[in-house]
Design a protein around this motif. Structure first.
Motif, PDB file in Angstrom:
ATOM      1  N   ASP A  20       0.851  -1.183   0.000  1.00 30.46           N
ATOM      2  CA  ASP A  20       0.000   0.000   0.000  1.00 30.46           C
ATOM      3  C   ASP A  20       0.888   1.234   0.000  1.00 30.46           C
ATOM      4  O   ASP A  20       1.775   1.365   0.847  1.00 30.46           O
ATOM      5  CB  ASP A  20      -0.892   0.031   1.247  1.00 30.46           C
ATOM      6  CG  ASP A  20      -1.920  -1.081   1.253  1.00 30.46           C
ATOM      7  OD1 ASP A  20      -2.396  -1.453   0.166  1.00 30.46           O
ATOM      8  OD2 ASP A  20      -2.243  -1.576   2.342  1.00 30.46           O
ATOM      9  N   LEU A  21       0.666   2.108  -0.969  1.00 32.75           N
ATOM     10  CA  LEU A  21       1.427   3.352  -1.074  1.00 32.75           C
ATOM     11  C   LEU A  21       0.514   4.534  -0.796  1.00 32.75           C
ATOM     12  O   LEU A  21      -0.643   4.524  -1.209  1.00 32.75           O
ATOM     13  CB  LEU A  21       2.003   3.520  -2.483  1.00 32.75           C
ATOM     14  CG  LEU A  21       2.991   2.495  -2.992  1.00 32.75           C
ATOM     15  CD1 LEU A  21       3.360   2.806  -4.440  1.00 32.75           C
ATOM     16  CD2 LEU A  21       4.226   2.461  -2.125  1.00 32.75           C
ATOM     17  N   GLY A  23      -1.144   8.001  -1.622  1.00 35.48           N
ATOM     18  CA  GLY A  23      -1.526   8.520  -2.930  1.00 35.48           C
ATOM     19  C   GLY A  23      -0.467   9.409  -3.552  1.00 35.48           C
ATOM     20  O   GLY A  23      -0.175   9.307  -4.752  1.00 35.48           O
ATOM     21  N   HIS A  26       2.368   7.345  -4.960  1.00 29.80           N
ATOM     22  CA  HIS A  26       1.967   6.666  -6.185  1.00 29.80           C
ATOM     23  C   HIS A  26       1.963   7.638  -7.363  1.00 29.80           C
ATOM     24  O   HIS A  26       2.419   7.290  -8.462  1.00 29.80           O
ATOM     25  CB  HIS A  26       0.589   6.017  -6.035  1.00 29.80           C
ATOM     26  CG  HIS A  26       0.191   5.242  -7.245  1.00 29.80           C
ATOM     27  ND1 HIS A  26      -0.604   5.779  -8.240  1.00 29.80           N
ATOM     28  CD2 HIS A  26       0.507   3.993  -7.636  1.00 29.80           C
ATOM     29  CE1 HIS A  26      -0.763   4.896  -9.192  1.00 29.80           C
ATOM     30  NE2 HIS A  26      -0.102   3.791  -8.854  1.00 29.80           N
ATOM     31  N   ARG A  27       1.479   8.854  -7.154  1.00 29.52           N
ATOM     32  CA  ARG A  27       1.500   9.850  -8.222  1.00 29.52           C
ATOM     33  C   ARG A  27       2.939  10.171  -8.634  1.00 29.52           C
ATOM     34  O   ARG A  27       3.244  10.283  -9.818  1.00 29.52           O
ATOM     35  CB  ARG A  27       0.761  11.119  -7.786  1.00 29.52           C
ATOM     36  CG  ARG A  27      -0.760  10.927  -7.737  1.00 29.52           C
ATOM     37  CD  ARG A  27      -1.493  12.231  -7.486  1.00 29.52           C
ATOM     38  NE  ARG A  27      -1.224  12.781  -6.158  1.00 29.52           N
ATOM     39  CZ  ARG A  27      -1.853  12.425  -5.042  1.00 29.52           C
ATOM     40  NH1 ARG A  27      -2.790  11.491  -5.077  1.00 29.52           N
ATOM     41  NH2 ARG A  27      -1.555  12.996  -3.883  1.00 29.52           N
ATOM     42  N   ASP A  28       3.832  10.289  -7.647  1.00 26.74           N
ATOM     43  CA  ASP A  28       5.240  10.546  -7.958  1.00 26.74           C
ATOM     44  C   ASP A  28       5.864   9.370  -8.709  1.00 26.74           C
ATOM     45  O   ASP A  28       6.644   9.562  -9.637  1.00 26.74           O
ATOM     46  CB  ASP A  28       6.041  10.823  -6.682  1.00 26.74           C
ATOM     47  CG  ASP A  28       5.754  12.189  -6.093  1.00 26.74           C
ATOM     48  OD1 ASP A  28       5.156  13.041  -6.789  1.00 26.74           O
ATOM     49  OD2 ASP A  28       6.127  12.409  -4.927  1.00 26.74           O
ATOM     50  N   LEU A  29       5.523   8.155  -8.308  1.00 24.26           N
ATOM     51  CA  LEU A  29       6.039   6.969  -8.981  1.00 24.26           C
ATOM     52  C   LEU A  29       5.566   6.935 -10.438  1.00 24.26           C
ATOM     53  O   LEU A  29       6.339   6.636 -11.348  1.00 24.26           O
ATOM     54  CB  LEU A  29       5.594   5.713  -8.226  1.00 24.26           C
ATOM     55  CG  LEU A  29       6.217   4.393  -8.616  1.00 24.26           C
ATOM     56  CD1 LEU A  29       7.719   4.412  -8.375  1.00 24.26           C
ATOM     57  CD2 LEU A  29       5.574   3.263  -7.823  1.00 24.26           C
ATOM     58  N   SER A  30       4.312   7.266 -10.649  1.00 24.55           N
ATOM     59  CA  SER A  30       3.765   7.315 -12.008  1.00 24.55           C
ATOM     60  C   SER A  30       4.452   8.395 -12.840  1.00 24.55           C
ATOM     61  O   SER A  30       4.791   8.174 -14.015  1.00 24.55           O
ATOM     62  CB  SER A  30       2.258   7.571 -11.965  1.00 24.55           C
ATOM     63  OG  SER A  30       1.600   6.493 -11.337  1.00 24.55           O
ATOM     64  N   ASP A  46       4.099  -0.363 -16.304  1.00 24.91           N
ATOM     65  CA  ASP A  46       3.469  -0.320 -14.987  1.00 24.91           C
ATOM     66  C   ASP A  46       4.435   0.341 -14.010  1.00 24.91           C
ATOM     67  O   ASP A  46       5.535  -0.180 -13.779  1.00 24.91           O
ATOM     68  CB  ASP A  46       3.144  -1.733 -14.531  1.00 24.91           C
ATOM     69  CG  ASP A  46       2.353  -1.795 -13.243  1.00 24.91           C
ATOM     70  OD1 ASP A  46       2.151  -0.740 -12.596  1.00 24.91           O
ATOM     71  OD2 ASP A  46       1.936  -2.898 -12.861  1.00 24.91           O
ATOM     72  N   PRO A  47       4.065   1.472 -13.423  1.00 25.93           N
ATOM     73  CA  PRO A  47       4.963   2.164 -12.495  1.00 25.93           C
ATOM     74  C   PRO A  47       5.438   1.293 -11.331  1.00 25.93           C
ATOM     75  O   PRO A  47       6.525   1.506 -10.806  1.00 25.93           O
ATOM     76  CB  PRO A  47       4.129   3.337 -11.986  1.00 25.93           C
ATOM     77  CG  PRO A  47       3.083   3.548 -13.013  1.00 25.93           C
ATOM     78  CD  PRO A  47       2.815   2.201 -13.614  1.00 25.93           C
ATOM     79  N   LYS A  48       4.673   0.281 -10.969  1.00 28.57           N
ATOM     80  CA  LYS A  48       5.092  -0.605  -9.872  1.00 28.57           C
ATOM     81  C   LYS A  48       6.403  -1.310 -10.186  1.00 28.57           C
ATOM     82  O   LYS A  48       7.142  -1.679  -9.283  1.00 28.57           O
ATOM     83  CB  LYS A  48       4.006  -1.649  -9.573  1.00 28.57           C
ATOM     84  CG  LYS A  48       2.755  -1.074  -8.962  1.00 28.57           C
ATOM     85  CD  LYS A  48       1.745  -2.160  -8.653  1.00 28.57           C
ATOM     86  CE  LYS A  48       1.121  -2.650  -9.919  1.00 28.57           C
ATOM     87  NZ  LYS A  48      -0.037  -3.517  -9.738  1.00 28.57           N
ATOM     88  N   ILE A  51       9.696  -0.046  -8.468  1.00 25.49           N
ATOM     89  CA  ILE A  51       9.973  -0.180  -7.037  1.00 25.49           C
ATOM     90  C   ILE A  51      11.235  -0.997  -6.780  1.00 25.49           C
ATOM     91  O   ILE A  51      12.110  -0.577  -6.018  1.00 25.49           O
ATOM     92  CB  ILE A  51       8.752  -0.759  -6.294  1.00 25.49           C
ATOM     93  CG1 ILE A  51       7.585   0.239  -6.363  1.00 25.49           C
ATOM     94  CG2 ILE A  51       9.094  -1.078  -4.848  1.00 25.49           C
ATOM     95  CD1 ILE A  51       6.260  -0.310  -5.870  1.00 25.49           C
TER      96      ILE A  51
END
Length: 73
Positions: A20-21, A23, A26-30, A46-48, A51
């Protein structure tokens, strides 16, 4: 644009994890995935997938971690 720390993501056998990230993270990762795709010319599907290489890069460049690891061996 400055050079990003991550190289293009290589294909590898996937391993499923649940995480669980927040929000904002997650936006920064995207956003990072989009920037990496533009820089490398290889879109990140996929941004995941960022990681693991991010964690690997972080640990590889953490001098205190490297020192602790050497002292443990």
């Amino acid at each position: 644009m400055t050079k990003l720390k991550l190289a293009p993501i290589e294909e590898d056998k996937p391993v499923k994890i649940t995480l669980d990230l927040p929000g904002a993270l997650h936006r920064d990762l995207s956003a990072y995935a989009e920037a990496l795709g533009r820089e490398s010319g290889q879109p990140v599907s996929d941004p995941k997938r960022l990681i693991v290489p991010m964690l690997e890069r972080f640990m590889a460049t953490d001098r205190a971690f490297a020192k602790a690891r050497r002292n443990r061996e």
